[in-house]
Design an enzyme around this catalytic site. Structure first.
Site, mmCIF file in Angstrom:
data_model
loop_
_atom_site.group_PDB
_atom_site.id
_atom_site.type_symbol
_atom_site.label_atom_id
_atom_site.label_comp_id
_atom_site.label_asym_id
_atom_site.label_seq_id
_atom_site.Cartn_x
_atom_site.Cartn_y
_atom_site.Cartn_z
ATOM 1 N N ASP A 1 0.807 -1.224 0.000
ATOM 2 C CA ASP A 1 0.000 0.000 0.000
ATOM 3 C C ASP A 1 0.840 1.274 0.000
ATOM 4 O OD1 ASP A 1 -2.251 -1.657 0.111
ATOM 5 O OD2 ASP A 1 -2.181 -1.705 2.298
ATOM 6 N N LYS B 1 1.823 2.096 -5.144
ATOM 7 C CA LYS B 1 2.365 1.506 -6.383
ATOM 8 C C LYS B 1 1.436 1.741 -7.570
ATOM 9 C CE LYS B 1 2.398 -2.463 -4.331
ATOM 10 N NZ LYS B 1 2.076 -2.097 -2.947
ATOM 11 N N GLY C 1 -4.490 -4.318 -3.825
ATOM 12 C CA GLY C 1 -5.515 -3.301 -4.036
ATOM 13 C C GLY C 1 -4.780 -2.029 -4.414
ATOM 14 N N HIS C 2 -4.852 -1.663 -5.676
ATOM 15 C CA HIS C 2 -4.102 -0.510 -6.168
ATOM 16 C C HIS C 2 -5.065 0.599 -6.572
ATOM 17 C CE1 HIS C 2 -0.452 -3.281 -7.191
ATOM 18 N NE2 HIS C 2 -0.804 -3.319 -5.932
ATOM 19 N N GLN D 1 2.019 -5.962 -3.246
ATOM 20 C CA GLN D 1 2.551 -6.124 -1.885
ATOM 21 C C GLN D 1 3.854 -5.315 -1.719
ATOM 22 O OE1 GLN D 1 1.539 -9.479 -3.504
ATOM 23 N NE2 GLN D 1 -0.400 -8.600 -2.927
HETATM 24 P P1 GDP Z 1 -0.748 0.319 -3.540
HETATM 25 O O1 GDP Z 1 -1.349 -0.950 -3.053
HETATM 26 O O2 GDP Z 1 0.725 0.390 -3.304
HETATM 27 O O3 GDP Z 1 -1.112 0.632 -4.964
HETATM 28 O O4 GDP Z 1 -1.374 1.475 -2.647
HETATM 29 P P2 GDP Z 1 -2.933 1.657 -2.274
HETATM 30 O O5 GDP Z 1 -3.636 2.184 -3.463
HETATM 31 O O6 GDP Z 1 -3.466 0.442 -1.614
HETATM 32 O O7 GDP Z 1 -2.818 2.733 -1.129
HETATM 33 C C1 GDP Z 1 -2.239 3.989 -1.346
HETATM 34 C C2 GDP Z 1 -3.304 5.061 -1.059
HETATM 35 O O8 GDP Z 1 -2.684 6.327 -1.014
HETATM 36 C C3 GDP Z 1 -4.365 5.163 -2.138
HETATM 37 O O9 GDP Z 1 -5.582 5.542 -1.538
HETATM 38 C C4 GDP Z 1 -3.845 6.296 -3.038
HETATM 39 O O10 GDP Z 1 -4.868 6.972 -3.737
HETATM 40 C C5 GDP Z 1 -3.212 7.191 -2.013
HETATM 41 N N1 GDP Z 1 -2.058 7.983 -2.463
HETATM 42 C C6 GDP Z 1 -1.050 7.639 -3.313
HETATM 43 N N2 GDP Z 1 -0.109 8.602 -3.353
HETATM 44 C C7 GDP Z 1 -0.548 9.579 -2.518
HETATM 45 C C8 GDP Z 1 0.008 10.818 -2.072
HETATM 46 O O11 GDP Z 1 1.089 11.225 -2.472
HETATM 47 N N3 GDP Z 1 -0.728 11.529 -1.149
HETATM 48 C C9 GDP Z 1 -1.925 11.108 -0.674
HETATM 49 N N4 GDP Z 1 -2.555 11.867 0.217
HETATM 50 N N5 GDP Z 1 -2.467 9.931 -1.053
HETATM 51 C C10 GDP Z 1 -1.782 9.188 -1.938
HETATM 52 P P1 IMO Z 2 -0.896 -4.174 -2.249
HETATM 53 O O1 IMO Z 2 -0.470 -4.682 -3.596
HETATM 54 C C1 IMO Z 2 -0.946 -4.699 2.063
HETATM 55 C C2 IMO Z 2 -0.845 -8.809 3.558
HETATM 56 C C3 IMO Z 2 -2.077 -9.285 4.303
HETATM 57 C C4 IMO Z 2 -1.445 -10.257 5.273
HETATM 58 C C5 IMO Z 2 -0.349 -10.914 4.429
HETATM 59 C C6 IMO Z 2 -0.733 -12.227 3.797
HETATM 60 O O2 IMO Z 2 -2.196 -3.461 -2.264
HETATM 61 O O3 IMO Z 2 0.208 -3.430 -1.597
HETATM 62 P P2 IMO Z 2 -2.301 -12.875 1.735
HETATM 63 O O4 IMO Z 2 -3.756 -12.648 1.500
HETATM 64 O O5 IMO Z 2 -1.418 -12.291 0.688
HETATM 65 O O6 IMO Z 2 -1.970 -14.312 2.012
HETATM 66 O O7 IMO Z 2 -1.983 -12.101 3.111
HETATM 67 O O8 IMO Z 2 -0.041 -9.976 3.400
HETATM 68 N N1 IMO Z 2 -1.105 -8.267 2.205
HETATM 69 C C7 IMO Z 2 -1.095 -6.970 1.913
HETATM 70 N N2 IMO Z 2 -0.927 -5.893 2.699
HETATM 71 N N3 IMO Z 2 -1.075 -4.541 0.742
HETATM 72 C C8 IMO Z 2 -1.201 -5.613 -0.064
HETATM 73 O O9 IMO Z 2 -1.184 -5.518 -1.414
HETATM 74 C C9 IMO Z 2 -1.257 -6.896 0.511
HETATM 75 N N4 IMO Z 2 -1.389 -8.148 0.019
HETATM 76 C C10 IMO Z 2 -1.277 -8.981 1.055
HETATM 77 O O10 IMO Z 2 -2.729 -8.221 4.956
HETATM 78 O O11 IMO Z 2 -0.814 -9.566 6.299
HETATM 79 MG MG MG Z 3 -2.887 -1.585 -1.817
#
Ligand code: GDP
Ligand code: IMO
Ligand code: MG
Length: 428
Positions: free
Chosen positions: A13, A16, A40-41, A222
């Site tokens: 998270d 990415k 979850g991106h 991840q």
């Molecule tokens: P990922 O799994 O690495 O793609 O990240 P996620 O999408 O799960 O979580 C990142 C969160 O931060 C999302 O809600 C994005 O919209 C948000 N985000 C990304 N870059 C920025 C930033 O520079 N500032 C803020 N406030 N939010 C951001």
């Molecule tokens: P993105 O791509 C954050 C964590 C789960 C748990 C562990 C194992 O959005 O960054 P799994 O279901 O993969 O067997 O769970 O890994 N986990 C993540 N945490 N972002 C993710 O993906 C994750 N994918 C798995 O919460 O701790």
């Molecule tokens: Mg994510």
């Protein structure tokens, strides 16, 4: 540079999806190489927010080919649903390719994920419940099915019969209802038909594109600390999010990777169980969680919050050879009076700079912090490094100094436009 990797450098998270979407304008191909719909991106542009779980974040750029490579575990139902959502929002999904070697994630993997977690009870991993672990386990146990099997009724029947026999023994041991082969076969042969247009030999395709010198972006899911081998085992996922795993997961030579962009949140978050030395609790953690909207994209779980840990960043940097950092969510720290950064750990009276193999040892590590002054100015409209207040500049410089890796870009908001690039990874 022709082939650039987006790698999560913490516990996932990190943003990415946003950064992949941003650089997709430069790449002809975007590849996801591991994991499944545990990811979850989030991508934000033109006032709209999109959440992707399986499909590469390059899908929003017309003309970009999106590849789901052999190292992935793919739930065909979840994939087809995601395709429908994108199609109905007007995006082109015709250039989407799924590897014939990617693993098929079945409903029974999800059932077993839940059963394993319940059996672990207090020792549970806190998985996303999407069946990721059981699917990779079947791959290693050589009883898994691959996309190539799913789209061929004869092989599907043969291999599924074998898998169902194994899985029924496992389900029985948990006291769960056994599978009816005919029902499972009926459901998945229909899904196989729908998957057919997407399934192909992506390894050969990517090999040719690498040879041609095509610009390719690899989107990790991840993060390094969730890596099956180098993460906080056993509180990890079942694949490797490191750039190192790309050549194998995609079927391309090791020499294919030119630049690894390590995505690092300006602080740290983690979902699920497991050690997290710089974790914060109480009002301040709650405040950062709300400001950063730190709730899981997949499971909606509140994310655990902590200070930036440069031992974690160095760990990711050392293993995958991170070329530059993308520091994200910098804006979330605006208004914090004093910002702490972990520069090392202290264990049994000694300074430690690396991540240990055993959980018990890691849990005993105490983080050591340096404290920096914060900033109050709104940075969400910054367009250059110089637009940042001096203390925000200092914060980024400190990350560079403590990790020995330069900042390639920083992000000051969720929108595609709120991205300030200092070094373009695709530049020659
Ligand atoms: P990922 O799994 O690495 O793609 O990240 P996620 O999408 O799960 O979580 C990142 C969160 O931060 C999302 O809600 C994005 O919209 C948000 N985000 C990304 N870059 C920025 C930033 O520079 N500032 C803020 N406030 N939010 C951001
Ligand atoms: P993105 O791509 C954050 C964590 C789960 C748990 C562990 C194992 O959005 O960054 P799994 O279901 O993969 O067997 O769970 O890994 N986990 C993540 N945490 N972002 C993710 O993906 C994750 N994918 C798995 O919460 O701790
Ligand atoms: Mg994510």
């Amino acid at each position: 540079m022709k082939r650039v990797v987006i790698e999560g450098s913490q516990w996932g998270d990190e943003g990415k999806g946003k950064i992949t979407d941003y650089f997709s304008q430069k790449a002809k191909i975007v590849v996801r190489f591991q994991g499944g719909n545990n990811a979850g991106h989030t991508i934000v542009f033109n006032g709209q927010k999109y959440a992707l779980r399986l499909i590469p974040s390059g899908i929003f750029h017309k003309g970009t080919t999106c590849v789901m490579a052999s190292g992935m575990v793919i739930n065909p139902e979840a994939f087809l649903e995601e395709v429908e959502v994108l199609k109905s929002a007007g995006f082109d999904t015709s250039k989407l390719m799924v590897s014939d070697r990617a693993s098929v994630l079945f409903d029974y993997h999800r059932t077993l994920d839940g059963a394993n977690e319940r059996a672990l009870d207090k020792g549970k991993i806190g998985t996303t419940g999407r069946g990721i672990g059981p699917c990779y386990t079947d791959k290693s146990a050589r009883i898994g099915l691959r996309m190539g099997d799913l789209v061929n009724k004869t092989t599907l029947e043969k291999r599924l019969k074998n898998a169902v026999e194994f899985k029924n023994r496992e389900l029985k041991s948990f006291g769960l209802e056994e599978l009816n082969f005919k029902e499972v076969f009926k459901k998945y042969s229909a899904l196989g038909e729908k998957m057919k247009p997407y399934v192909t030999d992506t390894a050969t395709f990517l090999q040719k594109e690498v040879k041609k010198g095509t610009k390719i972006l690899f989107e990790g899911a991840q993060g390094a600390m969730l890596c099956l081998t180098y993460g906080t085992y056993p509180y990890v996922t079942c694949s490797s999010p490191m750039a190192n795993s790309i050549p194998l997961s995609c079927g391309i030579p090791c020499s294919s990777i030119d630049y690894v962009l390590g995505i690092a949140k300006a602080y740290t978050t983690r979902v699920g169980e497991g050690p997290f030395p710089t974790e914060l609790f109480g009002d301040f953690a709650d405040e950062l969680r709300e400001r950063g909207h730190e709730y899981g994209t997949v499971t909606k779980r509140p994310r655990r919050i902590g200070w930036l840990d440069t031992c974690v960043l160095r760990h990711a940097g050392a293993i995958s050879g991170i070329s530059g950092w993308a520091v994200t969510l910098l804006d979330v720290l605006t208004g914090v009076d004093e910002i702490k950064v972990c520069d090392k750990y202290v264990y049994e009276g000694k300074d430690v700079y690396t991540i240990p193999a055993t959980l018990e040892e890691y849990e005993a590590y105490e983080p050591h912090y340096i404290t920096l002054k914060g900033w109050k100015e709104d940075i969400s409209k910054a367009k250059t490094f110089e637009d940042l207040p001096k203390n925000a500049q200092k914060y980024l410089k400190t990350i560079e100094k403590l990790t020995g890796i330069p900042i390639a870009l920083f992000s000051v908001g969720p929108d595609r436009k709120q991205t300030v690039v200092l070094t373009d990874p695709f530049a020659d």
